[in-house]
Design a protein around this motif. Structure first.
Motif, short mmCIF file in Angstrom:
data_model
loop_
_atom_site.label_atom_id
_atom_site.label_comp_id
_atom_site.label_asym_id
_atom_site.label_seq_id
_atom_site.Cartn_x
_atom_site.Cartn_y
_atom_site.Cartn_z
N PHE A 34 0.84 -1.21 0.00
CA PHE A 34 0.00 0.00 0.00
C PHE A 34 0.87 1.26 0.00
O PHE A 34 0.54 2.25 -0.65
N GLU A 37 2.17 2.36 -3.64
CA GLU A 37 1.17 2.95 -4.52
C GLU A 37 0.82 4.37 -4.10
O GLU A 37 0.79 5.30 -4.92
N HIS A 38 0.56 4.56 -2.81
CA HIS A 38 0.05 5.85 -2.37
C HIS A 38 1.14 6.91 -2.27
O HIS A 38 0.87 8.10 -2.47
N GLN A 41 1.27 8.07 -5.75
CA GLN A 41 0.13 8.93 -6.08
C GLN A 41 0.31 10.34 -5.51
O GLN A 41 -0.21 11.30 -6.07
N MET A 42 1.04 10.46 -4.39
CA MET A 42 1.29 11.77 -3.81
C MET A 42 2.32 12.56 -4.60
O MET A 42 2.44 13.77 -4.44
N ASN A 64 -2.13 -5.31 -1.31
CA ASN A 64 -2.59 -4.48 -2.42
C ASN A 64 -2.26 -5.12 -3.77
O ASN A 64 -1.54 -4.54 -4.59
N LYS A 85 -1.32 3.48 -12.37
CA LYS A 85 -1.99 4.58 -11.67
C LYS A 85 -1.35 5.93 -11.93
O LYS A 85 -2.04 6.96 -11.88
N LEU A 184 -4.49 -0.33 6.00
CA LEU A 184 -4.71 1.00 5.43
C LEU A 184 -4.46 2.09 6.46
O LEU A 184 -3.94 3.16 6.15
N THR A 187 -0.70 2.48 7.01
CA THR A 187 -0.12 3.08 5.81
C THR A 187 -0.34 4.59 5.80
O THR A 187 0.58 5.36 5.50
N ALA A 188 -1.56 5.02 6.13
CA ALA A 188 -1.86 6.45 6.15
C ALA A 188 -0.96 7.18 7.13
O ALA A 188 -0.46 8.28 6.83
N ILE A 191 2.69 7.39 5.75
CA ILE A 191 2.81 8.36 4.67
C ILE A 191 2.73 9.78 5.23
O ILE A 191 3.45 10.68 4.79
#
Length: 232
Positions: A34, A37-38, A41-42, A64, A85, A184, A187-188, A191
């Motif tokens: 995860f 990917e995120h 994306q950031m 993921n 993505k 999740l 992960t948040a 990040i």
């Protein structure tokens, strides 16, 4: 080629303004899959992912990956997701970090499943002059995040105190080790720690969240979050 529009997040983070850290992710499973990917994306573009495992059917409920990734190295599957993505690619390292790994990173993020691997990664990160270590640990509905400034003797001593004897660890059944919403959640928070570092914000060295019992511990302060917030 169409580029991602990052304007919607500029009040929180602008990937084109300032430092673009080299980020290495150790482990591409319940946390790392995860993260990669995120982070992409950031707008983080220098991502290296280490893991020598392949995607198996039992990984799909809490990692993921998709059906089409079964049998692929996890780092290759993660790269395919990032490319789909964002149009970008990661550096794929289908190996684990060892004492000989050429770890060229500003931030190392740890999502492995043993204290032994964390100790080895930490030692290598210090040896290679890595600036920051972000370590995520989860089990069932409990997770912990450590954000360590490796140039701080106090932070290093604190982190070393968390590298307990593996024989003292609570062994959880395989089915209880990782739940998707906890993956999740952690992960948040990991990040967010990267964002704090890049923006030179104050960081939380230690975060422990127990979703089952409804407590959050930030550094040395424990709070209840069910019903009323209260310092204990």
């Amino acid at each position: 080629m169409t580029k991602i529009d990052y304007m919607r997040q500029l009040d929180f983070f602008n990937p084109n303004d300032g430092w673009q850290p080299r980020i290495s992710i150790a482990g591409c499973g319940g946390i790392g899959s995860f993260l990669v990917e995120h982070l992409a994306q950031m707008g983080f573009s220098d991502l290296t992912v280490y893991d020598n495992d392949k995607v198996e059917p039992h990984n799909l409920p809490n990692q993921n990956f998709d059906f089409e990734h079964i049998g692929m190295f996890k780092v290759n599957a993660a790269n395919a997701i990032v490319k789909r993505k964002t149009g970008n690619q990661i550096k794929k390292m289908p190996v684990f970090i060892t004492p000989r790994t050429r770890l060229n990173a500003d931030i190392v993020m740890v999502g492995t499943d043993s204290i032994e691997s964390r100790r080895s990664i930490y030692t290598r990160a210090v040896d290679r002059g890595v600036k920051w270590l972000i370590d995520g640990r989860l089990g069932g509905e409990l997770f912990q995040v450590y954000v360590i400034d490796l140039e701080s003797k106090e932070d290093r001593e604190f982190y070393e105190s968390t590298l307990f004897n593996p024989n003292d660890a609570l062994e959880l059944p395989c089915t209880a080790r990782a739940v998707i919403y906890i993956a999740l959640d952690i992960t948040a928070n990991m990040i967010r720690a990267v964002s704090d570092i890049v923006r030179d914000n104050e960081y939380q060295r230690s975060l422990a969240v127990d979703r089952k019992n409804g407590t959050i511990k930030v550094n040395d302060t424990v709070m209840l979050y069910r019903g009323v917030w209260k310092c204990l």
